[in-house]
Write an enzyme that holds these catalytic residues in place. Structure first.
Site, PDB file in Angstrom:
ATOM      1  N   HIS A   1     -18.196 -15.262  -7.851  1.00 51.01           N
ATOM      2  CA  HIS A   1     -18.572 -15.743  -6.516  1.00 51.01           C
ATOM      3  C   HIS A   1     -19.539 -14.802  -5.806  1.00 51.01           C
ATOM      4  O   HIS A   1     -20.118 -15.173  -4.783  1.00 51.01           O
ATOM      5  CB  HIS A   1     -17.326 -15.998  -5.659  1.00 51.01           C
ATOM      6  CG  HIS A   1     -16.599 -14.772  -5.193  1.00 51.01           C
ATOM      7  ND1 HIS A   1     -15.447 -14.313  -5.793  1.00 51.01           N
ATOM      8  CD2 HIS A   1     -16.848 -13.912  -4.178  1.00 51.01           C
ATOM      9  CE1 HIS A   1     -15.010 -13.238  -5.150  1.00 51.01           C
ATOM     10  NE2 HIS A   1     -15.846 -12.975  -4.163  1.00 51.01           N
TER      11      HIS A   1
ATOM     12  N   ASP B   1     -13.441 -16.243 -12.427  1.00 56.34           N
ATOM     13  CA  ASP B   1     -14.228 -15.635 -11.349  1.00 56.34           C
ATOM     14  C   ASP B   1     -14.824 -14.302 -11.784  1.00 56.34           C
ATOM     15  O   ASP B   1     -14.822 -13.330 -11.018  1.00 56.34           O
ATOM     16  CB  ASP B   1     -13.408 -15.456 -10.076  1.00 56.34           C
ATOM     17  CG  ASP B   1     -14.287 -15.155  -8.862  1.00 56.34           C
ATOM     18  OD1 ASP B   1     -15.484 -15.504  -8.908  1.00 56.34           O
ATOM     19  OD2 ASP B   1     -13.785 -14.553  -7.893  1.00 56.34           O
TER      20      ASP B   1
ATOM     21  N   SER C   1     -15.267  -7.448  -3.284  1.00 57.52           N
ATOM     22  CA  SER C   1     -15.218  -8.350  -4.439  1.00 57.52           C
ATOM     23  C   SER C   1     -16.055  -7.821  -5.588  1.00 57.52           C
ATOM     24  O   SER C   1     -17.231  -7.482  -5.413  1.00 57.52           O
ATOM     25  CB  SER C   1     -15.722  -9.738  -4.047  1.00 57.52           C
ATOM     26  OG  SER C   1     -14.835 -10.367  -3.165  1.00 57.52           O
TER      27      SER C   1
END
Length: 493
Positions: free
Chosen positions: A135, A165, A239
């Site tokens: 993402h 992911d 992230s």
């Protein structure tokens, strides 16, 4: 003759009628010295631990990068141009026709906006491969990587995997510092870990905490979930950053947080590095992820289902259906088998088996420990390759009350419902809040077996049900949309 009088820590001796002061100052000094020594020892231990965190920070920072991505988003404004007469007084007359024509023409034309993203990545090789979250770079037009020494590179997206992911990007640079990748199977709940990343754009921020839990799944975040949970602070911008043990080894890639505010609330989730390695290698070698395939539909066990099979274990995955011609079918797996080990590793639940099989290289000869008909056996299987967007099957159910109606399956009904075979009985009604409903049984489901015995008619179904003590429960094999699964129903009456 003498005697000793002790008051607190002060001591004196009366000998032959003469009062002689004891070595009070030495006693107090000795006690204070002992306390100070213990305090110094404790402080030294704390400073040693602090030094460990500093050493880990020094070791991992050169491997952590700041990732910024941009992508163009185009959309067309749907505002309808209003008739000129609606703007005649006073604005059109004041600004003029040209202004309004240009204004509304612009508002009705396609517009383009640049969407920016910010995240973190970890260098995993000297030749410039970097692991991050999907993402962070998904659909990006440009990806820019900034190193600790402020060098900046344009990165190439090598491959992405939305199902975990994860993504791999690459830069062309020299003097890169790849991180040491650890073994997430050895991670223990309660051990210290640190998270490093760029929260809110604050480069190379280090936070510390412990591993709060392992094997978090069914979170609804991605298809393949086996998260490490940590209370090390993770915020937007973290992230793709590493979760690191005190040896300086990456044990996970931070990917998500549980939050009601958008910021840290004490629960962060990281992808185990062993899963990361498998996905990373596949993306680098093939540009996409190659996953293993067993060819079975599986479900979790509950105590009632386990007991109905005579299985006393606390873990495992129950095989609901075996795909004809698949690897499991060729190896001899059967519906009702309970798989509790894969290659010697305990299988705790359905999610764990699915992830372990997916991470196994297709063509690998693997060993399954299986419970069947009251005994354990070993089955060797050659793992196949999961093709396309096919996802491993799963099913499940629970029970507390019994209530449903069934009927025979005629050729006409079979044709109408698209059922290839006329085996079993058709569920025509389910009582709200009854056992069948709570177990997931719905109208148009087909009941194939009652506690391991086939039933091809309503009379056979009733006979088999009558044999069971419904207060203890009954196991059914049910077909829903062509997929077989097991449910366990128990009457509360």
């Amino acid at each position: 003759m003498g005697w000793k009088l002790t008051i607190g820590v002060t001591a004196a001796v009366l000998v032959a009628g003469v009062f002689v002061p004891s070595m009070t100052s030495q006693v107090v000094y000795a006690i204070e010295s002992g306390q100070a020594s213990a305090a110094r020892d404790r402080l030294a231990s704390v400073e040693d631990l602090s030094s460990v965190f500093s050493d880990v920070s020094d070791a991992i920072k050169p491997s952590v990068v700041n990732i910024s991505s941009t992508r163009s988003v185009r959309f067309k404004n749907t505002m309808r141009r209003l008739p000129d007469s609606q703007f005649r007084d006073p604005f059109r007359e004041f600004f003029g026709d040209d202004f309004f024509d240009r204004f509304f023409q612009q508002r009705n034309s396609p517009r383009e906006y640049v969407q920016q993203g910010l995240g973190t990545g970890v260098i995993v090789s000297k030749d410039g491969y970097i692991v991050t979250n999907n993402h962070v770079v998904e659909n990006a037009d440009e990806v820019t990587v900034k190193l600790l020494d402020d060098r900046t590179f344009e990165a190439e997206v090598i491959g992405t995997d939305p199902k975990t992911d994860l993504a791999v990007i690459k830069i062309e640079g020299s003097d890169l510092h790849p991180a040491d990748l650890g073994d997430s199977d050895k991670v223990r709940v309660g051990q210290w870990v640190v998270a490093l990343g760029n929260p809110f754009g604050l480069s190379h921020t280090l936070t510390a905490g412990i591993v709060s839990a392992k094997g978090r799944s069914n979170m609804g975040i991605v298809d393949y979930e086996d998260f490490i949970q940590t209370d090390a602070a993770i915020n937007p911008g973290n992230s793709g950053g590493p979760l690191v043990n005190l040896r300086g080894e990456v044990v996970g890639i931070n990917t998500a947080i549980f939050t009601r505010t958008g910021s840290y609330m004490g629960i962060g989730l990281s992808i185990p590095v062993n899963m990361v390695k498998s996905v990373m290698d596949s993306l680098i070698d093939h540009g996409h992820v190659v996953r293993g395939y067993l060819g079975v539909l599986i479900q979790d066990l509950n105590p009632d289902l386990a007991q109905s099979f005579g299985y006393e274990g606390s873990g495992g995955a129950l095989v609901g259906e075996v795909s004809p011609g698949g690897p499991g079918d060729k190896a001899g797996l059967k519906s009702g088998d309970i798989i509790y080990k894969l290659n010697g590793k305990n299988i705790e639940n359905m999610t764990m088996l699915r992830s372990q099989v997916a991470e196994t290289k297709p063509g690998t000869e693997s060993e399954l420990a299986v419970f069947r008909d009251g005994r354990s056996m070993t089955i060797r299987v050659k793992i196949g390759e999961l093709e396309g967007e096919q996802a491993p099957g799963e099913s499940g159910g629970s029970a507390s009350d019994l209530g449903m109606t069934v009927r025979n399956i005629t050729p006409e009904i079979a044709e109408q419902l698209g059922i290839e075979e006329e085996n079993g009985v058709l569920v025509t009604g389910v009582e709200p809040l009854g056992a069948a409903f709570k177990a997931g049984i719905r109208e148009k489901d087909v009941i194939l077996q009652v506690h391991g015995e086939k039933c091809d008619s309503v009379s056979e179904f009733r006979r088999l049900i009558a044999k069971r003590d419904l207060t203890k429960g009954v196991r059914l094999q049910v077909s829903s949309g062509g997929n077989d699964r097991f449910v366990f129903l128990k009457s509360s009456k």
